[in-house]
Design a protein around this motif. Structure first.
Motif, mmCIF file in Angstrom:
data_model
loop_
_atom_site.group_PDB
_atom_site.id
_atom_site.type_symbol
_atom_site.label_atom_id
_atom_site.label_comp_id
_atom_site.label_asym_id
_atom_site.label_seq_id
_atom_site.Cartn_x
_atom_site.Cartn_y
_atom_site.Cartn_z
ATOM 1 N N ASP A 25 0.825 -1.200 0.000
ATOM 2 C CA ASP A 25 0.000 0.000 0.000
ATOM 3 C C ASP A 25 0.864 1.256 0.000
ATOM 4 O O ASP A 25 1.968 1.277 0.537
ATOM 5 C CB ASP A 25 -0.907 0.028 1.229
ATOM 6 N N ALA A 26 0.321 2.320 -0.575
ATOM 7 C CA ALA A 26 0.978 3.619 -0.477
ATOM 8 C C ALA A 26 0.887 4.111 0.954
ATOM 9 O O ALA A 26 -0.036 3.744 1.685
ATOM 10 C CB ALA A 26 0.291 4.613 -1.416
ATOM 11 N N PRO A 27 1.854 4.923 1.404
ATOM 12 C CA PRO A 27 1.814 5.400 2.786
ATOM 13 C C PRO A 27 0.645 6.352 3.014
ATOM 14 O O PRO A 27 0.109 6.940 2.089
ATOM 15 C CB PRO A 27 3.150 6.127 2.933
ATOM 16 N N SER A 28 0.284 6.473 4.276
ATOM 17 C CA SER A 28 -0.799 7.383 4.627
ATOM 18 C C SER A 28 -0.347 8.825 4.461
ATOM 19 O O SER A 28 0.833 9.113 4.303
ATOM 20 C CB SER A 28 -1.206 7.161 6.083
ATOM 21 N N ALA A 29 -1.298 9.751 4.494
ATOM 22 C CA ALA A 29 -0.974 11.167 4.352
ATOM 23 C C ALA A 29 -0.019 11.617 5.454
ATOM 24 O O ALA A 29 0.870 12.430 5.223
ATOM 25 C CB ALA A 29 -2.251 11.996 4.371
ATOM 26 N N ALA A 30 -0.189 11.070 6.665
ATOM 27 C CA ALA A 30 0.683 11.466 7.771
ATOM 28 C C ALA A 30 2.115 11.010 7.513
ATOM 29 O O ALA A 30 3.073 11.730 7.795
ATOM 30 C CB ALA A 30 0.161 10.871 9.077
ATOM 31 N N ASP B 284 8.139 3.698 5.369
ATOM 32 C CA ASP B 284 7.780 3.659 3.948
ATOM 33 C C ASP B 284 7.260 5.029 3.556
ATOM 34 O O ASP B 284 6.155 5.397 3.919
ATOM 35 C CB ASP B 284 6.721 2.585 3.703
ATOM 36 N N GLY B 285 8.044 5.814 2.863
ATOM 37 C CA GLY B 285 7.616 7.156 2.493
ATOM 38 C C GLY B 285 8.805 8.070 2.294
ATOM 39 O O GLY B 285 9.903 7.621 1.983
ATOM 40 N N PHE B 286 8.594 9.359 2.491
ATOM 41 C CA PHE B 286 9.658 10.342 2.323
ATOM 42 C C PHE B 286 10.401 10.557 3.634
ATOM 43 O O PHE B 286 9.789 10.711 4.685
ATOM 44 C CB PHE B 286 9.097 11.674 1.824
ATOM 45 N N ALA B 287 11.717 10.561 3.544
ATOM 46 C CA ALA B 287 12.570 10.817 4.703
ATOM 47 C C ALA B 287 13.408 12.052 4.431
ATOM 48 O O ALA B 287 13.937 12.227 3.328
ATOM 49 C CB ALA B 287 13.478 9.628 4.960
ATOM 50 N N PHE C 169 15.161 -3.446 -1.932
ATOM 51 C CA PHE C 169 14.778 -2.405 -2.893
ATOM 52 C C PHE C 169 14.492 -1.116 -2.125
ATOM 53 O O PHE C 169 13.348 -0.756 -1.903
ATOM 54 C CB PHE C 169 13.548 -2.840 -3.688
ATOM 55 N N PRO C 170 15.529 -0.389 -1.706
ATOM 56 C CA PRO C 170 15.320 0.705 -0.744
ATOM 57 C C PRO C 170 14.918 2.052 -1.312
ATOM 58 O O PRO C 170 14.270 2.836 -0.628
ATOM 59 C CB PRO C 170 16.681 0.804 -0.067
ATOM 60 N N ILE C 171 15.320 2.388 -2.547
ATOM 61 C CA ILE C 171 15.229 3.772 -3.017
ATOM 62 C C ILE C 171 14.203 3.918 -4.132
ATOM 63 O O ILE C 171 14.150 3.111 -5.062
ATOM 64 C CB ILE C 171 16.618 4.272 -3.484
ATOM 65 N N GLY C 172 13.370 4.951 -4.034
ATOM 66 C CA GLY C 172 12.350 5.183 -5.033
ATOM 67 C C GLY C 172 12.922 5.657 -6.355
ATOM 68 O O GLY C 172 13.960 6.320 -6.415
ATOM 69 N N VAL C 173 12.225 5.306 -7.442
ATOM 70 C CA VAL C 173 12.633 5.721 -8.774
ATOM 71 C C VAL C 173 11.392 6.134 -9.556
ATOM 72 O O VAL C 173 10.307 5.579 -9.362
ATOM 73 C CB VAL C 173 13.411 4.596 -9.502
#
Length: 244
Positions: free
Chosen positions: A11-16, A119-122, A149-153
């Motif tokens: 799942d995509a992360p929550s808004a928080a 899972d999201g932006f750090a 698979f750690p980094i978003g692309v």
């Protein structure tokens, strides 16, 4: 290295959890979405991966941190698995050679980590600022270990920027490969954003009062406030100066 797409089981992360995903304070080459198209990695938990993104500001730019799309999930290609801690190191390099992220001078380094389940932006704030002139390129090199698979692309091609994102298994000169060669896409920038010095992370340390008068022979107490809410684990330094 390979890609793990966002499967039905992830799942995509929550808004928080997406907090701080705004791109208004950053230099970036992905499409600006609040979650990446896929995640990139070696597919192995214990393998270290080095990724690099080259930035070229079109106006004077003060770098004070990085924003990364990360996941700590131990997902395989079917989206099944658990989670593990993720350790990362972010380095800032001058960029005289667009094909070799380590060809220039090392300007700064910071290491931090993220617990299993992230899972999201750090946001990774640096302990100092770096100033770059218009057109003066720099690399952010991120070393990651602990997640397959750690980094978003970004695979959308919306912000077309080929030749800016590279990866390596060793991080050494001569070992870097364009990420487009692994993804098969013309432009596949990592979701790594360079944050500028006007952002709120610059204000993690404040002093009160900010001004005042001190009679001869008298003294005044300064109260220092450290705002840790958006700082990751690490060592940070600031200088408090008093001017007349």
């Amino acid at each position: 290295p390979a890609l793990m797409g966002r499967s039905a089981g992830v799942d995509a992360p929550s808004a928080a959890l997406r907090g701080g995903a705004s791109s208004s304070d950053s230099l970036f080459y992905d499409n600006g979405d609040d979650y990446p198209d896929a995640f990139f990695g070696t597919g192995e938990v214990d393998d270290r991966l080095f990724v690099a993104q080259r930035f070229t500001p079109d106006a004077p730019f003060t770098l004070d941190g990085a924003r990364l799309a990360l996941t700590t999930g131990l997902f395989d290609h079917e989206g099944e698995g658990g989670a593990s801690d993720l350790s990362i190191t972010v380095e800032v390099y001058e960029a005289p050679d667009p094909e070799d992220p380590r060809a220039g001078a090392l300007l700064g380094t910071i290491s931090t980590g993220f617990n299993a389940g992230f899972d999201g932006f750090a946001e990774v704030p640096f302990n100092q600022n770096f100033s770059f002139a218009t057109g003066e390129s720099f690399f952010l090199i991120v070393s990651l270990v602990g997640t397959p698979f750690p980094i978003g692309v970004d695979l959308s091609g919306t912000n077309d920027a080929p030749g800016r994102s590279l990866y390596s298994r060793t991080g050494e000169t001569g070992s870097w490969t364009l990420v487009e060669d692994a993804t098969g896409e013309l432009a596949s920038p990592f979701v790594i954003r360079a944050l500028n010095g006007s952002s709120t992370r610059s204000g993690w340390l404040s002093a009160t009062p900010g001004s005042g008068e001190i009679p001869p022979g008298a003294s005044i107490a300064l109260a220092l406030t450290i705002a840790t809410a958006r700082l990751n684990a690490g060592t940070f330094s600031k200088v408090v100066q008093v001017f007349d």
